[in-house]
Design an enzyme around this catalytic site. Structure first.
Site, mmCIF file in Angstrom:
data_model
loop_
_atom_site.group_PDB
_atom_site.id
_atom_site.type_symbol
_atom_site.label_atom_id
_atom_site.label_comp_id
_atom_site.label_asym_id
_atom_site.label_seq_id
_atom_site.Cartn_x
_atom_site.Cartn_y
_atom_site.Cartn_z
ATOM 1 N N ARG A 351 0.816 -1.213 0.000
ATOM 2 C CA ARG A 351 0.000 0.000 0.000
ATOM 3 C C ARG A 351 0.855 1.271 0.000
ATOM 4 O O ARG A 351 0.364 2.340 -0.359
ATOM 5 C CB ARG A 351 -0.900 0.005 1.239
ATOM 6 C CG ARG A 351 -2.018 -1.004 1.198
ATOM 7 C CD ARG A 351 -3.254 -0.407 0.608
ATOM 8 N NE ARG A 351 -3.686 0.807 1.300
ATOM 9 C CZ ARG A 351 -4.589 1.657 0.826
ATOM 10 N NH1 ARG A 351 -5.141 1.446 -0.355
ATOM 11 N NH2 ARG A 351 -4.934 2.743 1.515
ATOM 12 N N PHE A 374 -0.678 5.403 11.182
ATOM 13 C CA PHE A 374 -1.414 4.341 10.504
ATOM 14 C C PHE A 374 -0.777 3.920 9.176
ATOM 15 O O PHE A 374 -0.313 2.805 9.036
ATOM 16 C CB PHE A 374 -2.878 4.767 10.298
ATOM 17 C CG PHE A 374 -3.655 4.832 11.574
ATOM 18 C CD1 PHE A 374 -4.376 3.742 12.030
ATOM 19 C CD2 PHE A 374 -3.644 5.993 12.336
ATOM 20 C CE1 PHE A 374 -5.078 3.798 13.222
ATOM 21 C CE2 PHE A 374 -4.346 6.054 13.537
ATOM 22 C CZ PHE A 374 -5.064 4.952 13.984
ATOM 23 N N GLU A 375 -0.754 4.802 8.200
ATOM 24 C CA GLU A 375 -0.286 4.413 6.876
ATOM 25 C C GLU A 375 0.570 5.525 6.298
ATOM 26 O O GLU A 375 0.077 6.452 5.662
ATOM 27 C CB GLU A 375 -1.476 4.113 5.968
ATOM 28 C CG GLU A 375 -1.111 3.287 4.760
ATOM 29 C CD GLU A 375 -2.331 2.758 4.024
ATOM 30 O OE1 GLU A 375 -2.350 1.564 3.695
ATOM 31 O OE2 GLU A 375 -3.266 3.550 3.775
ATOM 32 N N GLN A 376 1.854 5.406 6.549
ATOM 33 C CA GLN A 376 2.806 6.443 6.166
ATOM 34 C C GLN A 376 3.852 5.851 5.229
ATOM 35 O O GLN A 376 4.502 4.862 5.568
ATOM 36 C CB GLN A 376 3.496 6.994 7.426
ATOM 37 C CG GLN A 376 4.521 8.058 7.130
ATOM 38 C CD GLN A 376 5.292 8.487 8.371
ATOM 39 O OE1 GLN A 376 6.288 9.190 8.237
ATOM 40 N NE2 GLN A 376 4.868 8.081 9.552
#
Length: 537
Positions: A351, A374-376
């Site tokens: 991702r 979270f999503e870095q």
């Protein structure tokens, strides 16, 4: 000679395990993915990273874990024809609670695939598994007390409420029998990091105490019975620098005992190497190894006759230290991320990056902001030297200021500097600086280069930074056109350290150099990095 630290840069809480002539050290990785670093050596001098075993969502998912949470203090052991790895996933940092969940995974080999995790307990962190001579297995961990009063531990540090012991049943894969609080710690307090071993009819318990800052220590105790009572070492502490502020290795504590095939004895420990004038450890907590000796009183001591660790200690003999290259060049070829690099928290790296859509390039997929829990999309390697230079080149065509890609000196969301390519309404595509100097809890950024410098609307941009101890300078150039241009003022690199911002107990990881991208518009803009260089200065 063994030269310390043997694992430079962020490598804390070393658990050592010998199998035949092979030595393995497992260290904490906190929020960095994949979880746990395992290094291998056959001579105790030269060490190589061989595995990060926690690599699947079923084993470890740290999305949402705060800074300095995640994998704390693993314990690596070998018994019954397989390796055992015990680890904690800590879900909370601030306040009265830690929410620390302990697991066990196994594998017949270090390099192979590790099992699905078995949940053990959540009573505290720093778990350890001891394999007794009679075949029984014992699980120990510190007990976390969310109240302000202590019954099993130290009144000085009531949250650290002693060391718990309970039997582990490998058949049912569960704890069984009574839970006993076997060790309250010494008057130093903050008892954690327990490891058990047995020798000459004694059970020896080493723990970490004093907090992981400048009062840190390895405390030793022993008992004829595994559940105690335990008597303290005549010196209380086996290893500590707390009373020797001039020692080269500071913050010494939290480690484990190991014997060589011919009976020589060593003990690992974490350490820090502070820089003046503020005593900030920009390399984080590193791993060191000390030569020890048993004395007639049945206690273990450092071979140097003190409690203070040495930079150089006697090795096994015959080893030749392999000098590491001054410069490391990474081309991102082969479709696999170089072993030196990690990312943050997520078990779904597809991702946030890939190396296949554009072969020979690291493509970052802009997701949440720099500092997201979270999503870095941030991929980086450890800082291993007090002075270094890092360089990269990026292809990036932002169409809004919400799209950013660049090079960063990174610790956590409160402590980082970055030189970035983005878009400005008046300048067009530009290079500028983002900086966060430890502002807690807000993480507010400053912009030392203000709006930045206008650059051509297309083409590759090279970015670099030089860190010389406490000072950082960023540079940029359009590829093939001119020389490196400095941008912005000299920044405080020392804030990107354990002691930066909140101070020595505010965070527990280390500094990284790497690349990142984000797209807070939600359109997942990509940035392509062709290479990355890291050079000791």
């Amino acid at each position: 000679m063994i030269r310390n630290p043997i694992l430079p840069g962020f490598n804390p809480d070393p658990s050592i395990c010998r199998v035949g002539d092979d030595y393995y050290i497992a260290t904490s990785t906190f929020e960095w993915y994949p979880g746990v670093q395992i290094h291998h050596s056959r001579d105790l001098v030269n060490w190589k990273l061989v595995r990060r075993p926690l690599e699947r969502a079923s084993q470890l998912d740290m999305r949402g874990n705060p800074d300095s949470c995640g994998v704390w203090a693993p314990c690596l052991s070998y018994a019954d024809g397989q390796f055992w790895l015990v680890y904690t996933d800590v879900k909370r940092f601030d306040g009265n609670f830690k929410d620390a969940h302990n697991y066990i995974v196994t594998s017949p080999t270090i390099e192979g695939e590790w099992s699905e995790p078995v949940y053990v307990n959540s009573s505290g962190f720093d778990p350890s598994l001891f394999h007794d001579e009679d075949g029984r297995k014992w699980f120990v961990n510190m007990q976390w007390n969310h109240r302000t009063e202590s019954y099993g531990g130290s009144p000085k540090s009531p949250a650290f409420d002693g060391i718990l012991l309970q039997e582990w049943d490998p058949q049912t894969k569960a704890l069984k029998g009574p839970i006993k609080n076997i060790f309250a710690g010494s008057p130093l307090g903050l008892v954690e990091g327990p490891h058990l071993f047995r020798k000459n009819g004694w059970y020896y318990l080493t723990t970490a105490e004093g907090g992981t800052g400048y009062d840190h220590a390895v405390t030793m105790a022993r008992s004829r019975n595994i559940d105690g009572p335990y008597e303290l070492h005549p010196n209380r502490h086996l290893i500590t620098s707390k009373d020797n502020p001039e020692a080269a290795l500071q913050r010494a504590g939290h480690g484990q005992y190991v014997e060589t095939p011919d009976g020589q004895v060593y003990h690992t420990h974490l350490c820090g190497r502070p820089l003046p004038p503020k005593r900030r450890c920009t390399l984080g907590r590193e791993t060191a190894l000390q030569k020890c000796a048993w004395r007639e009183d049945g206690w273990l001591y450092l071979e140097n006759g003190t409690v203070v660790p040495d930079i150089e200690v006697p090795g096994l003999g015959g080893a030749v230290r392999a000098e590491k290259p001054v410069r490391s060049e990474y081309s991102f070829d082969g479709g696999k991320l170089p072993d030196d690099f990690q990312w943050l928290r997520t078990p779904r790296p597809e991702r946030i990056f890939n190396l296949t859509e554009r072969p020979g390039h690291l493509r970052l997929i802009g997701r949440e902001s720099i500092g997201s829990w979270f999503e870095q999309a941030l991929v980086a390697r450890r800082q291993e030297h007090h002075s270094f230079r890092a360089e990269t080149v990026v292809e990036f065509a932002p169409d809004t200021y919400q799209q950013v890609a660049g090079l960063t000196h990174y610790y956590n969301r409160h402590k980082f500097h970055a030189v970035v390519v983005t878009l400005h309404e008046k300048l067009g595509r530009c290079v500028t600086i983002f900086s966060c100097d430890g502002d807690y809890p807000h993480g507010r950024m400053s912009f030392p280069a203000e709006a930045g410098v206008a650059i051509p609307a297309d083409g590759r941009v090279q970015l670099s930074m030089e860190i010389r101890e406490n000072d950082l300078q960023f540079f940029w150039q359009t590829e093939g056109k001119g020389a490196w241009q400095p941008i912005g003022p000299v920044l405080d690199a020392g804030v990107v350290s354990d002691e930066g911002g909140r101070g020595e107990h505010g965070s527990f990881t280390g500094a990284f150099a790497g690349v990142f991208a984000f797209d807070t518009s939600g359109r997942a803009k990509t940035a392509d990095f062709d290479w990355f260089n890291y050079e000791e200065l």
